[in-house]
Design a protein around this motif. Structure first.
Motif, PDB file in Angstrom:
ATOM      1  N   TRP A   1      -3.170  -5.295   0.241  1.00 31.71           N
ATOM      2  CA  TRP A   1      -1.834  -5.036   0.770  1.00 31.71           C
ATOM      3  C   TRP A   1      -1.878  -4.675   2.254  1.00 31.71           C
ATOM      4  O   TRP A   1      -0.914  -4.937   2.994  1.00 31.71           O
ATOM      5  CB  TRP A   1      -1.125  -3.934  -0.026  1.00 31.71           C
ATOM      6  CG  TRP A   1      -1.648  -2.551   0.217  1.00 31.71           C
ATOM      7  CD1 TRP A   1      -2.625  -1.907  -0.468  1.00 31.71           C
ATOM      8  CD2 TRP A   1      -1.222  -1.640   1.244  1.00 31.71           C
ATOM      9  NE1 TRP A   1      -2.842  -0.651   0.049  1.00 31.71           N
ATOM     10  CE2 TRP A   1      -1.993  -0.460   1.099  1.00 31.71           C
ATOM     11  CE3 TRP A   1      -0.263  -1.705   2.258  1.00 31.71           C
ATOM     12  CZ2 TRP A   1      -1.844   0.645   1.932  1.00 31.71           C
ATOM     13  CZ3 TRP A   1      -0.113  -0.608   3.091  1.00 31.71           C
ATOM     14  CH2 TRP A   1      -0.894   0.545   2.931  1.00 31.71           C
TER      15      TRP A   1
ATOM     16  N   THR B   1       3.591 -10.644  -7.913  1.00 35.40           N
ATOM     17  CA  THR B   1       3.577  -9.531  -6.956  1.00 35.40           C
ATOM     18  C   THR B   1       3.183  -8.239  -7.673  1.00 35.40           C
ATOM     19  O   THR B   1       2.863  -8.246  -8.852  1.00 35.40           O
ATOM     20  CB  THR B   1       4.955  -9.377  -6.287  1.00 35.40           C
ATOM     21  OG1 THR B   1       5.986  -9.459  -7.294  1.00 35.40           O
ATOM     22  CG2 THR B   1       5.189 -10.480  -5.249  1.00 35.40           C
TER      23      THR B   1
ATOM     24  N   GLN C   1       3.681  -4.159  -3.062  1.00 33.77           N
ATOM     25  CA  GLN C   1       4.385  -5.197  -2.311  1.00 33.77           C
ATOM     26  C   GLN C   1       5.895  -4.982  -2.338  1.00 33.77           C
ATOM     27  O   GLN C   1       6.602  -5.381  -1.411  1.00 33.77           O
ATOM     28  CB  GLN C   1       4.000  -6.576  -2.857  1.00 33.77           C
ATOM     29  CG  GLN C   1       2.539  -6.909  -2.567  1.00 33.77           C
ATOM     30  CD  GLN C   1       1.996  -8.047  -3.409  1.00 33.77           C
ATOM     31  OE1 GLN C   1       2.688  -8.600  -4.270  1.00 33.77           O
ATOM     32  NE2 GLN C   1       0.738  -8.399  -3.194  1.00 33.77           N
TER      33      GLN C   1
END
Length: 338
Positions: free
Chosen positions: A34, A87, A91
């Motif tokens: 991330w 996802t 996120q």
């Protein structure tokens, strides 16, 4: 005979994949994926050490559910954020959780079983119904803490998940979806599949296989879905596809079957729980606006559509993100108790 050969070939291909043995970190502060992804977002949407959310685990049955948390006891509302099948919770924190927190709201982004950093006994046992019940129970748990209104936000498959949860939970005061994908419609099923031209064979085969021991077999989500259209930024897409906690994930055939063939408790035309906002990315190449139309056409509650200019399915574009934040804040403010 052709269908039988196709089915056998598909099973052999799937068997060539093992469960993704990702070395899961316990907290996102220790994960690199991330951190690389956020560099593809506008600078105002990037987190440093001081702006990262708190992280904790919430026990649901035998699962330890990871939660990104921006606490604010003085906020007028809580927002729970839900990811889709490509996802994860962090996120969601990047695109909306942290921005809403900066605007004064308490936000929580969940990692649903099979994704993110959530710990679960067996991935092969996870079903879409588990996601619905988990989120509903989490909402009830938050509702017991205080009487602040609770809103849900869901991206991609998470959008319809918000409605499925709200169908059984009276504590939800509004839902915001980034697409509403009702898999009861064949055109939605085909529109979200990777090999849509073979749907006539794949969908029945999946339904049959889910009832056999082969139902526990892992399937890369990039194999069965149009994951290549997850975001319009090539750099971001590469990072997400390499992330075993999001787009690079695998899920079982049985989970996919439970998702594709879920039957809600009633038709969406009978949904009366709360108002609805669709935040549709303008340049969503995976789930364009027309795939959400069947839901919108049946809604009888107050609902609104906001088009996110220039945004992809998972938006990293500045204008789209700003519009997502602005429209979400307006929606929440308009639906707060007087």
């Amino acid at each position: 005979m052709i269908l039988k050969k196709l089915f056998i070939s598909l099973m052999v291909f799937i068997q060539s994949f093992a469960w993704a043995a990702s070395s899961k970190e316990q907290f996102y502060k220790d994960q690199e994926a991330w951190k690389k992804l956020q560099l593809r977002l506008p600078s105002g949407y990037q987190l440093d050490n001081s702006s990262q959310p708190q992280e904790y685990y919430w026990q649901w049955k035998n699962n330890q559910v990871h939660v990104d948390y921006y606490p604010n006891p003085n906020s007028k509302a809580k927002v729970i954020l839900l990811h889709g099948v490509g996802t994860n919770g962090r996120q969601m924190s990047l695109v909306l959780g942290h921005p809403l927190a900066q605007a004064g709201y308490e936000t929580m982004a969940l990692d649903l079983p099979g994704y993110g950093l959530t710990l679960y006994p067996s991935k092969s046992a996870i079903r879409y119904e588990d996601w619905i019940q988990l989120v509903s129970d989490f909402v009830n748990n938050e509702a017991k803490k205080d009487n602040r209104p609770i809103f849900l936000y869901g991206l991609s498959a998470g959008g319809m998940l918000t409605l499925h949860v709200a169908m059984q939970n009276k504590n939800i005061k509004g839902v915001i979806g980034m697409t509403f994908l009702d898999q009861e419609y064949t055109n939605v099923k085909k529109g979200t599949m990777r090999f849509s031209s073979l749907s006539f064979a794949i969908l029945p085969a999946m339904k049959i296989t889910a009832k056999t021991p082969f139902g526990s077999m892992p399937v890369p989500m990039s194999l069965v879905s149009q994951m290549s259209k997850l975001t319009n930024d090539p750099g971001a897409l590469k990072i997400m596809l390499n992330d075993k906690t999001s787009a690079g994930n695998t899920m079982s055939i049985s989970f996919l079957n439970s998702y594709m063939n879920y039957k809600p408790p009633y038709n969406i035309s009978g949904f009366t729980q709360c108002p609805v906002l669709l935040t549709q990315p303008e340049l969503d190449r995976w789930t364009p606006y027309e795939l959400s139309e069947p839901v919108l056409n049946k809604l009888t509650v107050p609902h609104k559509v906001v088009i996110l200019s220039g945004g992809g399915h998972y938006p990293v574009e500045k204008t789209a993100l700003e519009q997502l934040l602005k429209s979400s804040i307006e929606f929440i403010q308009q639906n707060l108790p007087v």
